[in-house]
Design a protein around this motif. Structure first.
Motif, PDB file in Angstrom:
ATOM      1  N   MET A 111       0.876  -1.189   0.071  1.00  0.00           N
ATOM      2  CA  MET A 111      -0.141   0.096   0.143  1.00  0.00           C
ATOM      3  C   MET A 111       0.919   1.168  -0.014  1.00  0.00           C
ATOM      4  N   TYR A 135      -7.108  -5.084  -5.446  1.00  0.00           N
ATOM      5  CA  TYR A 135      -6.933  -5.189  -3.831  1.00  0.00           C
ATOM      6  C   TYR A 135      -7.946  -4.343  -3.154  1.00  0.00           C
ATOM      7  N   THR A 209       1.837  -7.838  -8.662  1.00  0.00           N
ATOM      8  CA  THR A 209       1.944  -8.651  -7.216  1.00  0.00           C
ATOM      9  C   THR A 209       1.734 -10.153  -7.706  1.00  0.00           C
ATOM     10  N   SER A 229       3.365  -5.929  -3.976  1.00  0.00           N
ATOM     11  CA  SER A 229       3.389  -6.096  -2.559  1.00  0.00           C
ATOM     12  C   SER A 229       4.634  -7.156  -2.416  1.00  0.00           C
ATOM     13  N   VAL A 241       6.387  -7.829   5.928  1.00  0.00           N
ATOM     14  CA  VAL A 241       5.227  -6.741   4.939  1.00  0.00           C
ATOM     15  C   VAL A 241       6.077  -5.771   4.206  1.00  0.00           C
ATOM     16  N   GLY A 242       5.954  -5.821   2.914  1.00  0.00           N
ATOM     17  CA  GLY A 242       6.576  -4.740   2.149  1.00  0.00           C
ATOM     18  C   GLY A 242       6.246  -4.474   0.821  1.00  0.00           C
ATOM     19  N   VAL A 359      -5.869 -14.311   5.322  1.00  0.00           N
ATOM     20  CA  VAL A 359      -5.641 -13.449   4.184  1.00  0.00           C
ATOM     21  C   VAL A 359      -4.259 -13.480   3.949  1.00  0.00           C
ATOM     22  N   LEU A 361      -1.077 -14.064   0.774  1.00  0.00           N
ATOM     23  CA  LEU A 361      -1.129 -14.680  -0.526  1.00  0.00           C
ATOM     24  C   LEU A 361       0.375 -14.934  -0.812  1.00  0.00           C
ATOM     25  N   ARG A 395     -11.587 -17.394  -2.099  1.00  0.00           N
ATOM     26  CA  ARG A 395     -10.283 -17.233  -2.868  1.00  0.00           C
ATOM     27  C   ARG A 395      -9.119 -18.076  -2.176  1.00  0.00           C
TER      28      ARG A 395
HETATM   29  N1  LCS Z   1      -1.432  -5.176  -4.292  1.00  0.00           N
HETATM   30  C1  LCS Z   1      -2.135  -6.520  -4.332  1.00  0.00           C
HETATM   31  C2  LCS Z   1      -2.456  -7.076  -5.530  1.00  0.00           C
HETATM   32  C3  LCS Z   1      -2.376  -7.093  -3.104  1.00  0.00           C
HETATM   33  O1  LCS Z   1      -2.864  -8.281  -3.288  1.00  0.00           O
HETATM   34  C4  LCS Z   1      -2.054  -6.347  -1.813  1.00  0.00           C
HETATM   35  C5  LCS Z   1      -2.397  -7.062  -0.561  1.00  0.00           C
HETATM   36  C6  LCS Z   1      -1.433  -5.332  -1.896  1.00  0.00           C
HETATM   37  C7  LCS Z   1      -1.362  -4.534  -3.295  1.00  0.00           C
HETATM   38  C8  LCS Z   1      -1.051  -4.564  -0.570  1.00  0.00           C
HETATM   39  O2  LCS Z   1       0.085  -5.000  -0.238  1.00  0.00           O
HETATM   40  P1  LCS Z   1       0.353  -5.129   1.418  1.00  0.00           P
HETATM   41  O3  LCS Z   1       0.381  -3.506   1.605  1.00  0.00           O
HETATM   42  O4  LCS Z   1      -0.505  -5.786   2.249  1.00  0.00           O
HETATM   43  O5  LCS Z   1       1.856  -5.516   1.583  1.00  0.00           O
HETATM   44  N2  LCS Z   1      -3.114  -8.212  -0.630  1.00  0.00           N
HETATM   45  C9  LCS Z   1      -3.828  -8.757   0.457  1.00  0.00           C
HETATM   46  C10 LCS Z   1      -4.710  -9.981   0.484  1.00  0.00           C
HETATM   47  O6  LCS Z   1      -5.238 -10.025  -0.745  1.00  0.00           O
HETATM   48  N3  LCS Z   1      -4.613 -10.589   1.228  1.00  0.00           N
HETATM   49  O7  LCS Z   1      -4.225  -9.861   2.151  1.00  0.00           O
HETATM   50  C11 LCS Z   1      -3.387  -8.754   1.799  1.00  0.00           C
END
Ligand code: LCS
Length: 428
Positions: A111, A135, A209, A229, A241-242, A359, A361, A395
């Protein structure tokens, strides 16, 4: 046809060469397997095989003038770890090489990478066209947060080129595409959208991602910026987390670096080290994710309790041809809905023993979750309807365990449908 295997033709031959300081160097034309192992290697006086962790917030100056020269950019070097850190920079270099980009910027989360990208590219009065299936928090960021800063967004099905074209406005600055989209796995044609963006004078940002650069390289297809992500496949071990941004030229890199430094959402050295370690097995993990994903998707598609399955590797996927064109493999995210909808889905999610109900992936462990009440709850029912995220959609992120054992676990959970009484989930 992928047949669940990662295609090995295309990325080019291995081209190792010894750099001036004897570091194994690779470039983006090397194979994904070799890049995963060697990209971002830095060497150093003691010739460590693995990059050291520079666990320091700041770096000393030899004198006042040198400090001033570093700040003014007259001398290159490290100043303060929010600005640049060698461990983080090595990871950034590794991912940029894998993506075939110029440089990367590691961020505190996916994010943070998306926010930094939009803050660097857009101003009040600008308009974005965004995939409707993204997301959940990405949608919320555009729709709620950015709207408060005067950035307007239109959400469209980006698998429909006509819909993208129709959504363009004179002030459209960014086309933001997630493909395959979370959680419906809808696929968008990156080369076609990139051409449209260029024609319109807009920039295309792609969230890669779900694919990783092993399976899809958006910059090569015309995208201007790629975000990830790191939390998912790139790290692969569910312990960091990154996020990361990859850009194509030095000017954009300098602009983005300034914005990231001022927003402050950078990735720390220890996390960078862990992600870089995870990337060493990225190509081989993706191979196994694709094989397992295919096996599980085929099992689900043939199961009498399953209403429908969406998986980029199944010929029944509506955009199967797009996937074949731009992806080297289907990855391992599966969306499905069971006969009996939400109630049946709850029974399966409550009954798995090997798969985890969680949650996230892209890790080595198989995860199962319910987007409408979990990852995509923040979007609200209207935005979910727009993105075709039904209440019954389940999912699965298929890990690298033994595929027969995963299938046996899902089979026993599916057999519970009709006999179990699950607690009710409210979907708002
Ligand atoms: N982009 C995609 C496609 C994602 O699936 C996620 C997180 C993010 C960006 C954001 O990344 P984060 O800040 O969490 O590192 N997707 C998640 C999901 O589908 N389940 O939990 C987190």
């Amino acid at each position: 046809m992928w047949g669940g295997r990662v295609s090995t033709n295309g990325p080019g031959a291995l081209r190792p060469f010894m750099g001036t300081d004897n570091i194994m160097s690779v470039d983006s034309t090397s194979s994904p397997e070799t890049l995963s192992v060697h990209a971002g290697a830095r060497g150093g006086d003691l010739r460590p095989l693995v990059n050291p962790i520079y666990q320091t917030s700041t770096f000393g100056f030899s004198n006042v003038n040198q400090g001033a020269d570093l700040f003014a950019g007259r001398e290159k070097g490290y100043i303060y770890s929010r600005m640049l850190n060698p461990t983080v920079e090595a990871l950034e270099q590794a991912i940029a090489t894998l993506e075939g980009g110029h440089k990367g910027l590691a961020c505190a989360s996916g994010m943070a990478a998306i926010h930094t990208t939009i803050a660097a590219l857009m101003s009040a009065g600008d308009h974005a066209v965004c995939s409707d299936a993204v997301y959940g928090p990405t949608c919320t960021l555009f729709e709620n947060v950015l709207a408060r800063f005067g950035v307007e967004s239109t959400f469209v099905d980006t698998s429909d080129l006509g819909a993208v074209r129709k959504a363009l406005q004179p002030n459209t600055k960014v086309i933001y595409v997630e493909t395959p989209g979370n959680p419906t796995l809808v696929m968008s044609d990156l080369a076609e959208i990139a051409a449209l963006a260029r024609e319109h004078g807009a920039l295309m940002v792609v969230d890669n991602t779900f694919m990783t650069p092993v399976l899809q390289r958006p910059l090569k297809l015309g995208a201007d910026v790629v975000v990830h992500s790191l939390t998912k496949f790139l790290n692969g071990h569910a312990d960091v987390v990154g996020g990361v941004i990859v850009v194509k030229d030095e000017q954009r890199y300098a602009e983005f670096r300034k914005v990231l430094n001022h927003l402050g959402g950078v990735l720390p050295p220890m996390e960078s080290f862990l992600v870089h370690r995870g990337i060493k097995t990225l190509a081989i993990r993706m191979q196994r994710h694709c094989e397992n994903g295919m096996r599980v998707a085929e099992f689900l598609e043939s199961h009498p309790q399953v209403e429908w399955v969406r998986y980029p590797g199944l010929p029944s996927h509506p955009q199967y041809a797009i996937g074949q064109k731009q992806m080297a493999g289907p990855s391992s995210l599966i969306a499905c809905e069971l006969k009996g909808g939400l109630e049946a889905g709850k029974t399966v999610m409550n009954s798995v023993r090997l798969c985890h109900l969680a949650v996230s992936l892209g890790g080595v462990e198989t995860l199962i979750q319910h987007p409408a009440s979990m990852t995509h709850a923040s979007m609200g029912p209207e935005a979910r309807r727009r993105a075709h995220i039904t209440d019954g959609l389940v999912r699965i992120s298929v890990g690298i365990e033994n595929a027969d054992e995963l299938i046996a676990d899902l089979d026993q959970a599916l057999a519970k449908i009709g006999s179990a009484h699950s607690a009710s989930v409210s979907v708002r």
